[in-house]
Design an enzyme around this catalytic site. Structure first.
Site, PDB file in Angstrom:
ATOM      1  N   GLU A  46     -25.927  17.017 -18.634  1.00  0.00           N
ATOM      2  CA  GLU A  46     -26.435  16.486 -20.058  1.00  0.00           C
ATOM      3  C   GLU A  46     -25.939  17.684 -21.310  1.00  0.00           C
ATOM      4  O   GLU A  46     -25.310  18.050 -20.984  1.00  0.00           O
ATOM      5  CB  GLU A  46     -28.106  17.281 -20.114  1.00  0.00           C
ATOM      6  CG  GLU A  46     -28.378  18.749 -20.032  1.00  0.00           C
ATOM      7  CD  GLU A  46     -29.277  18.901 -19.751  1.00  0.00           C
ATOM      8  OE1 GLU A  46     -30.267  18.651 -21.417  1.00  0.00           O
ATOM      9  OE2 GLU A  46     -30.271  19.707 -19.067  1.00  0.00           O
ATOM     10  N   HIS A  83     -29.091  30.631 -16.996  1.00  0.00           N
ATOM     11  CA  HIS A  83     -29.610  28.941 -18.036  1.00  0.00           C
ATOM     12  C   HIS A  83     -28.890  29.770 -19.263  1.00  0.00           C
ATOM     13  O   HIS A  83     -27.934  29.576 -18.677  1.00  0.00           O
ATOM     14  CB  HIS A  83     -30.952  29.315 -18.430  1.00  0.00           C
ATOM     15  CG  HIS A  83     -31.837  28.925 -17.526  1.00  0.00           C
ATOM     16  ND1 HIS A  83     -32.310  28.943 -15.796  1.00  0.00           N
ATOM     17  CD2 HIS A  83     -32.052  27.447 -17.662  1.00  0.00           C
ATOM     18  CE1 HIS A  83     -32.636  28.026 -15.390  1.00  0.00           C
ATOM     19  NE2 HIS A  83     -33.062  26.354 -16.389  1.00  0.00           N
TER      20      HIS A  83
END
Length: 86
Positions: A46, A83
């Site tokens: 993404e 992350h």
């Protein structure tokens, strides 16, 4: 395709070499997939937004993401642990 790591992402990669061989295999699999097609394939690629615009992310697992960018057909890995905190 040339593959390069930032200093931080290289430390992440070495951490996996020493601490989690299973996830290291997953990271290597993702890198191979990115070399074949940077924007499609495994790991749910993404595009990132806001201050990380221009970068892409793929899931290593629920905790870790592989963050990278493609420049002149070269792969630059930004991070591969946690992350997007960095």
């Amino acid at each position: 395709m040339k593959i390069a790591f930032t200093e931080l992402s290289w430390h992440d990669y070495l951490w996996f070499q020493q601490n989690d061989k299973k996830l290291l295999k997953r990271i290597n699999l993702l890198i191979k997939a990115i070399a074949r097609d940077p924007f499609d394939g495994i790991g749910k690629p993404e595009p990132l937004k806001a201050n990380l615009s221009g970068y892409w992310s793929r899931r290593i697992n629920s905790e870790h993401r592989l963050v990278y960018t493609i420049a002149d057909r070269d792969l630059l890995i930004i991070s591969c642990r946690f992350h997007y905190q960095r």
